[in-house]
Design a protein around this motif. Sequence first.
Motif, PDB file in Angstrom:
ATOM      1  N   LYS A 158       0.837  -1.198   0.000  1.00 23.69           N
ATOM      2  CA  LYS A 158       0.000   0.000   0.000  1.00 23.69           C
ATOM      3  C   LYS A 158       0.880   1.259   0.000  1.00 23.69           C
ATOM      4  N   LYS A 159       1.931   1.249   0.848  1.00 19.52           N
ATOM      5  CA  LYS A 159       2.861   2.383   0.892  1.00 19.52           C
ATOM      6  C   LYS A 159       3.552   2.586  -0.443  1.00 19.52           C
ATOM      7  N   ALA A 160       3.955   1.482  -1.069  1.00 19.54           N
ATOM      8  CA  ALA A 160       4.634   1.552  -2.365  1.00 19.54           C
ATOM      9  C   ALA A 160       3.707   2.136  -3.428  1.00 19.54           C
ATOM     10  N   ARG A 161       2.423   1.727  -3.395  1.00 19.74           N
ATOM     11  CA  ARG A 161       1.452   2.261  -4.364  1.00 19.74           C
ATOM     12  C   ARG A 161       1.253   3.756  -4.162  1.00 19.74           C
ATOM     13  N   GLU A 162       1.142   4.188  -2.894  1.00 17.37           N
ATOM     14  CA  GLU A 162       0.951   5.617  -2.592  1.00 17.37           C
ATOM     15  C   GLU A 162       2.151   6.434  -3.076  1.00 17.37           C
ATOM     16  N   ALA A 163       3.355   5.917  -2.837  1.00 23.33           N
ATOM     17  CA  ALA A 163       4.568   6.633  -3.259  1.00 23.33           C
ATOM     18  C   ALA A 163       4.602   6.746  -4.783  1.00 23.33           C
ATOM     19  N   LYS A 164       4.190   5.683  -5.454  1.00 22.21           N
ATOM     20  CA  LYS A 164       4.191   5.692  -6.919  1.00 22.21           C
ATOM     21  C   LYS A 164       3.177   6.705  -7.449  1.00 22.21           C
ATOM     22  N   LYS A 165       2.035   6.809  -6.760  1.00 21.78           N
ATOM     23  CA  LYS A 165       0.989   7.740  -7.169  1.00 21.78           C
ATOM     24  C   LYS A 165       1.458   9.189  -7.076  1.00 21.78           C
TER      25      LYS A 165
END
Length: 176
Positions: A78-85
Amino acid sequence: MNNTKRPQRDQPQINERIRFPQIRVIDNDGSQIGIMTPDEALRIAEEKELDLVLVSETANPPVCRVMDYGKYKFEQEKKAREAKKKQHTADVKEVKMRYKIDDHDYNVRVNQAQRFLKSGDKVKATITFRGREIQHANLAEELLQRMANDLQEIAEVQQAPKKEGRNMMMLLSPKK
Protein backbone atom coordinates in the motif's frame (compact mmCIF):
# COMPACT_ATOMS: atom_id res chain seq x y z
CA MET A 1 15.86 -33.24 -13.75
CA ASN A 2 16.77 -33.53 -10.14
CA ASN A 3 14.10 -32.75 -7.57
CA THR A 4 16.36 -31.59 -4.76
CA LYS A 5 15.01 -28.58 -2.91
CA ARG A 6 17.08 -25.45 -3.28
CA PRO A 7 16.62 -22.67 -0.72
CA GLN A 8 14.57 -19.92 -2.32
CA ARG A 9 16.30 -16.60 -1.88
CA ASP A 10 13.38 -14.40 -2.89
CA GLN A 11 11.12 -15.66 -0.12
CA PRO A 12 10.90 -13.51 3.02
CA GLN A 13 12.59 -14.69 6.19
CA ILE A 14 9.64 -15.58 8.40
CA ASN A 15 8.91 -18.33 10.95
CA GLU A 16 10.95 -21.50 10.19
CA ARG A 17 13.13 -19.76 7.56
CA ILE A 18 14.95 -17.70 10.20
CA ARG A 19 18.35 -19.37 10.65
CA PHE A 20 20.32 -17.63 13.40
CA PRO A 21 21.50 -19.04 16.75
CA GLN A 22 20.23 -16.02 18.72
CA ILE A 23 17.72 -13.29 17.80
CA ARG A 24 16.33 -10.18 19.49
CA VAL A 25 12.53 -10.40 19.61
CA ILE A 26 10.10 -7.48 19.60
CA ASP A 27 6.43 -8.01 20.47
CA ASN A 28 3.59 -6.87 18.19
CA ASP A 29 2.92 -3.83 20.42
CA GLY A 30 6.56 -2.67 20.03
CA SER A 31 7.91 -3.79 23.43
CA GLN A 32 11.09 -5.86 23.55
CA ILE A 33 10.74 -9.45 24.69
CA GLY A 34 14.50 -10.12 24.75
CA ILE A 35 17.23 -12.23 23.16
CA MET A 36 16.38 -15.92 22.59
CA THR A 37 16.60 -18.76 20.09
CA PRO A 38 14.37 -18.68 17.00
CA ASP A 39 12.49 -21.78 18.27
CA GLU A 40 11.44 -20.05 21.51
CA ALA A 41 10.42 -16.92 19.60
CA LEU A 42 8.43 -18.99 17.11
CA ARG A 43 6.58 -20.66 19.97
CA ILE A 44 5.64 -17.22 21.39
CA ALA A 45 4.44 -16.09 17.94
CA GLU A 46 2.35 -19.25 17.45
CA GLU A 47 0.70 -18.77 20.87
CA LYS A 48 -0.48 -15.36 19.70
CA GLU A 49 -1.42 -16.80 16.27
CA LEU A 50 1.02 -14.42 14.57
CA ASP A 51 4.23 -14.76 12.50
CA LEU A 52 7.87 -14.21 13.41
CA VAL A 53 9.33 -11.82 10.80
CA LEU A 54 13.02 -10.92 10.36
CA VAL A 55 13.18 -7.10 10.39
CA SER A 56 16.93 -6.44 10.47
CA GLU A 57 19.47 -9.15 9.80
CA THR A 58 22.47 -6.79 9.91
CA ALA A 59 21.97 -5.98 13.61
CA ASN A 60 23.82 -7.96 16.25
CA PRO A 61 21.91 -10.10 17.19
CA PRO A 62 19.40 -10.01 14.24
CA VAL A 63 16.05 -8.39 15.07
CA CYS A 64 12.75 -10.25 14.59
CA ARG A 65 9.25 -9.02 15.23
CA VAL A 66 6.08 -10.87 16.18
CA MET A 67 3.40 -9.64 13.72
CA ASP A 68 0.76 -10.64 11.21
CA TYR A 69 2.90 -11.10 8.08
CA GLY A 70 -0.02 -10.91 5.64
CA LYS A 71 -1.09 -7.57 7.07
CA TYR A 72 2.54 -6.31 7.11
CA LYS A 73 3.02 -7.27 3.45
CA PHE A 74 -0.26 -5.56 2.51
CA GLU A 75 0.79 -2.35 4.31
CA GLN A 76 4.18 -2.35 2.51
CA GLU A 77 2.48 -2.75 -0.88
CA LYS A 78 0.00 0.00 0.00
CA LYS A 79 2.86 2.38 0.89
CA ALA A 80 4.63 1.55 -2.36
CA ARG A 81 1.45 2.26 -4.36
CA GLU A 82 0.95 5.62 -2.59
CA ALA A 83 4.57 6.63 -3.26
CA LYS A 84 4.19 5.69 -6.92
CA LYS A 85 0.99 7.74 -7.17
CA LYS A 86 2.65 10.84 -5.77
CA GLN A 87 5.67 10.95 -8.04
CA HIS A 88 5.37 13.17 -11.11
CA THR A 89 7.41 12.46 -14.22
CA ALA A 90 8.51 15.61 -16.02
CA ASP A 91 7.33 15.39 -19.61
CA VAL A 92 8.56 17.63 -22.39
CA LYS A 93 5.69 19.71 -23.78
CA GLU A 94 6.18 21.58 -27.04
CA VAL A 95 5.10 25.10 -27.94
CA LYS A 96 5.35 25.72 -31.70
CA MET A 97 5.32 29.08 -33.45
CA ARG A 98 6.71 30.99 -36.45
CA TYR A 99 9.10 33.89 -36.17
CA LYS A 100 6.54 36.34 -37.65
CA ILE A 101 4.02 35.59 -34.88
CA ASP A 102 1.50 38.27 -33.87
CA ASP A 103 1.54 39.65 -30.30
CA HIS A 104 -1.72 38.03 -29.23
CA ASP A 105 -0.69 34.62 -30.59
CA TYR A 106 2.69 35.00 -28.89
CA ASN A 107 0.96 35.72 -25.55
CA VAL A 108 -1.16 32.59 -25.99
CA ARG A 109 2.04 30.53 -26.49
CA VAL A 110 3.66 32.13 -23.43
CA ASN A 111 0.58 31.32 -21.32
CA GLN A 112 0.65 27.72 -22.57
CA ALA A 113 4.33 27.43 -21.67
CA GLN A 114 3.62 28.99 -18.26
CA ARG A 115 0.87 26.43 -17.57
CA PHE A 116 3.16 23.54 -18.58
CA LEU A 117 6.00 24.83 -16.40
CA LYS A 118 3.74 25.30 -13.37
CA SER A 119 2.58 21.68 -13.64
CA GLY A 120 6.24 20.61 -13.46
CA ASP A 121 6.88 19.81 -17.14
CA LYS A 122 9.71 21.01 -19.35
CA VAL A 123 8.86 23.18 -22.35
CA LYS A 124 10.43 22.93 -25.79
CA ALA A 125 9.84 26.16 -27.71
CA THR A 126 10.15 25.53 -31.45
CA ILE A 127 10.16 28.01 -34.30
CA THR A 128 9.63 26.51 -37.76
CA PHE A 129 11.04 28.05 -40.94
CA ARG A 130 9.52 27.62 -44.41
CA GLY A 131 11.29 28.28 -47.67
CA ARG A 132 13.60 31.27 -47.56
CA GLU A 133 12.50 32.27 -44.05
CA ILE A 134 15.59 30.45 -42.76
CA GLN A 135 17.59 33.59 -43.63
CA HIS A 136 15.89 35.30 -40.68
CA ALA A 137 17.28 33.01 -37.99
CA ASN A 138 18.36 36.08 -36.01
CA LEU A 139 14.71 37.21 -35.67
CA ALA A 140 13.71 33.73 -34.47
CA GLU A 141 16.51 33.76 -31.89
CA GLU A 142 15.35 37.18 -30.65
CA LEU A 143 11.82 35.81 -30.28
CA LEU A 144 13.04 32.82 -28.23
CA GLN A 145 15.14 35.13 -26.02
CA ARG A 146 12.04 37.32 -25.51
CA MET A 147 10.10 34.22 -24.45
CA ALA A 148 12.87 33.22 -22.02
CA ASN A 149 12.79 36.73 -20.51
CA ASP A 150 8.99 36.66 -20.18
CA LEU A 151 9.17 33.31 -18.35
CA GLN A 152 12.30 33.97 -16.26
CA GLU A 153 10.35 34.09 -12.94
CA ILE A 154 9.17 30.49 -13.27
CA ALA A 155 11.65 28.92 -15.73
CA GLU A 156 15.31 28.62 -16.47
CA VAL A 157 16.82 28.02 -19.90
CA GLN A 158 18.09 24.46 -19.98
CA GLN A 159 19.21 24.60 -23.61
CA ALA A 160 19.91 27.89 -25.35
CA PRO A 161 18.26 28.54 -28.75
CA LYS A 162 19.90 26.40 -31.42
CA LYS A 163 19.18 25.65 -35.04
CA GLU A 164 18.26 22.11 -36.08
CA GLY A 165 17.56 21.84 -39.79
CA ARG A 166 14.50 23.96 -40.60
CA ASN A 167 13.69 24.57 -36.91
CA MET A 168 15.14 26.59 -34.08
CA MET A 169 14.46 25.31 -30.59
CA MET A 170 15.06 26.15 -26.96
CA LEU A 171 14.41 24.05 -23.85
CA LEU A 172 13.03 25.55 -20.64
CA SER A 173 12.72 23.77 -17.32
CA PRO A 174 10.76 24.84 -14.23
CA LYS A 175 12.71 26.60 -11.47
CA LYS A 176 13.00 24.59 -8.27
